[in-house]
Design an enzyme around this catalytic site. Sequence first.
Site, PDB file in Angstrom:
ATOM      1  N   HIS A  71       1.107  -1.139  -0.296  1.00 28.74           N
ATOM      2  CA  HIS A  71       0.066  -0.153   0.153  1.00 28.74           C
ATOM      3  C   HIS A  71       0.789   1.857  -0.324  1.00 28.74           C
ATOM      4  O   HIS A  71       0.875   2.394  -0.422  1.00 28.74           O
ATOM      5  CB  HIS A  71      -0.200   0.729   0.984  1.00 28.74           C
ATOM      6  CG  HIS A  71      -1.821  -1.463   0.966  1.00 28.74           C
ATOM      7  ND1 HIS A  71      -2.708  -1.828   2.044  1.00 28.74           N
ATOM      8  CD2 HIS A  71      -2.641  -1.111   0.370  1.00 28.74           C
ATOM      9  CE1 HIS A  71      -3.607  -2.566   2.078  1.00 28.74           C
ATOM     10  NE2 HIS A  71      -3.943  -2.378   0.975  1.00 28.74           N
ATOM     11  N   LYS A  97     -16.558  -6.157   3.901  1.00 26.92           N
ATOM     12  CA  LYS A  97     -16.005  -7.050   4.139  1.00 26.92           C
ATOM     13  C   LYS A  97     -15.555  -7.351   6.302  1.00 26.92           C
ATOM     14  O   LYS A  97     -15.887  -6.447   6.458  1.00 26.92           O
ATOM     15  CB  LYS A  97     -14.124  -6.674   4.130  1.00 26.92           C
ATOM     16  CG  LYS A  97     -13.802  -7.033   2.283  1.00 26.92           C
ATOM     17  CD  LYS A  97     -12.602  -7.020   2.265  1.00 26.92           C
ATOM     18  CE  LYS A  97     -12.539  -6.991   0.687  1.00 26.92           C
ATOM     19  NZ  LYS A  97     -10.434  -6.511   0.137  1.00 26.92           N
ATOM     20  N   ARG A 136      -1.522  -5.711  -8.271  1.00 29.48           N
ATOM     21  CA  ARG A 136      -1.213  -6.397  -7.759  1.00 29.48           C
ATOM     22  C   ARG A 136      -0.887  -7.547  -8.892  1.00 29.48           C
ATOM     23  O   ARG A 136       0.317  -7.455  -9.818  1.00 29.48           O
ATOM     24  CB  ARG A 136      -1.035  -7.721  -6.959  1.00 29.48           C
ATOM     25  CG  ARG A 136      -0.953  -6.836  -5.294  1.00 29.48           C
ATOM     26  CD  ARG A 136      -1.497  -6.941  -4.211  1.00 29.48           C
ATOM     27  NE  ARG A 136      -2.686  -6.590  -4.661  1.00 29.48           N
ATOM     28  CZ  ARG A 136      -3.576  -6.645  -4.201  1.00 29.48           C
ATOM     29  NH1 ARG A 136      -2.817  -7.650  -2.485  1.00 29.48           N
ATOM     30  NH2 ARG A 136      -5.117  -7.293  -3.909  1.00 29.48           N
ATOM     31  N   SER A 195      -2.255  -7.727   2.789  1.00 33.60           N
ATOM     32  CA  SER A 195      -2.603  -8.046   4.259  1.00 33.60           C
ATOM     33  C   SER A 195      -3.763  -9.509   4.908  1.00 33.60           C
ATOM     34  O   SER A 195      -3.023 -10.110   5.790  1.00 33.60           O
ATOM     35  CB  SER A 195      -4.249  -6.611   4.323  1.00 33.60           C
ATOM     36  OG  SER A 195      -3.840  -5.825   4.207  1.00 33.60           O
TER      37      SER A 195
HETATM   38  P1  ADP Z   1     -10.236  -3.325  -0.988  1.00 32.59           P
HETATM   39  O1  ADP Z   1     -10.909  -3.815   0.114  1.00 32.59           O
HETATM   40  O2  ADP Z   1     -10.603  -1.903  -1.631  1.00 32.59           O
HETATM   41  O3  ADP Z   1      -9.093  -3.865  -1.890  1.00 32.59           O
HETATM   42  P2  ADP Z   1      -7.011  -2.718   0.126  1.00 32.59           P
HETATM   43  O4  ADP Z   1      -6.655  -2.752   1.057  1.00 32.59           O
HETATM   44  O5  ADP Z   1      -6.473  -4.882   0.261  1.00 32.59           O
HETATM   45  O6  ADP Z   1      -8.650  -2.696  -0.043  1.00 32.59           O
HETATM   46  O7  ADP Z   1      -6.585  -2.877  -0.948  1.00 32.59           O
HETATM   47  C1  ADP Z   1      -6.205  -1.395  -1.540  1.00 32.59           C
HETATM   48  C2  ADP Z   1      -5.933  -0.893  -3.146  1.00 32.59           C
HETATM   49  O8  ADP Z   1      -4.310  -1.378  -2.802  1.00 32.59           O
HETATM   50  C3  ADP Z   1      -6.429  -2.361  -4.081  1.00 32.59           C
HETATM   51  O9  ADP Z   1      -6.534  -1.146  -5.405  1.00 32.59           O
HETATM   52  C4  ADP Z   1      -5.408  -3.147  -3.844  1.00 32.59           C
HETATM   53  O10 ADP Z   1      -5.294  -3.616  -5.234  1.00 32.59           O
HETATM   54  C5  ADP Z   1      -4.327  -2.385  -3.797  1.00 32.59           C
HETATM   55  N1  ADP Z   1      -3.137  -2.963  -3.167  1.00 32.59           N
HETATM   56  C6  ADP Z   1      -3.588  -3.786  -2.086  1.00 32.59           C
HETATM   57  N2  ADP Z   1      -2.114  -4.613  -1.764  1.00 32.59           N
HETATM   58  C7  ADP Z   1      -1.230  -4.135  -2.568  1.00 32.59           C
HETATM   59  C8  ADP Z   1       0.017  -4.589  -3.016  1.00 32.59           C
HETATM   60  N3  ADP Z   1       0.721  -5.352  -2.457  1.00 32.59           N
HETATM   61  N4  ADP Z   1       0.742  -3.672  -4.226  1.00 32.59           N
HETATM   62  C9  ADP Z   1      -0.900  -2.618  -4.731  1.00 32.59           C
HETATM   63  N5  ADP Z   1      -1.061  -2.563  -4.315  1.00 32.59           N
HETATM   64  C10 ADP Z   1      -2.309  -3.164  -3.890  1.00 32.59           C
END
Ligand code: ADP
Length: 161
Positions: free
Chosen positions: A17, A41, A90, A128
């Site tokens: 992130h 979620k 990703r 996460s």
């Molecule tokens: P959501 O529930 O909105 O998908 P996340 O917190 O999982 O929330 O992710 C928020 C954003 O960050 C999303 O666009 C996700 O693809 C991106 N993201 C999460 N982990 C990574 C990572 N390791 N590298 C790049 N982008 C990421």
Amino acid sequence: MRTALYPGTFDPVTHGHTDIVDRALAMFDRLIVAVANNTSKSTTFSVQQRLELLKAVIGDKPEIEIVEFNGLTAHYAKERDVAAIIRGLRAVSDFEYEFQMALMNRRLVPEVETVFLMPRGKYAYLSSTLIKDVARFGGEVDLFVGEPVAKMLREKLKNEE
Ligand code: ADP
């Protein structure tokens, strides 16, 4: 001034992130990192904890605002009058869902573009969920998350035992 919105669950924030945050800041003047509160979620950390961890990891930067939001990302993007919504990509597996969401958001707020950014390769497999699994089974997470996040993960696990 061009402002972008980076929405997400951030449960908890990882180096993936923050890699996206740095890239977004190179393209926009201001960034709003927005933690979804009423997400469908079920989350491990409360919205207050998720905000606290983001603030601890990102630090105090005048060009970054860290907030929570309720409801649709598209509506919040319009309310904050941002130029773009930032999402991280990703792997190919992210693409289908993100593509659908970007097109839906375009229907809802045509004036806001979605911008996809790729993290550096070593973070491309980070999520996460994966980090929580590693932590739950006693693995080291320090390479993937900031120290305040690693600490809160350890505390959380102690309480789960
Ligand atoms: P959501 O529930 O909105 O998908 P996340 O917190 O999982 O929330 O992710 C928020 C954003 O960050 C999303 O666009 C996700 O693809 C991106 N993201 C999460 N982990 C990574 C990572 N390791 N590298 C790049 N982008 C990421």
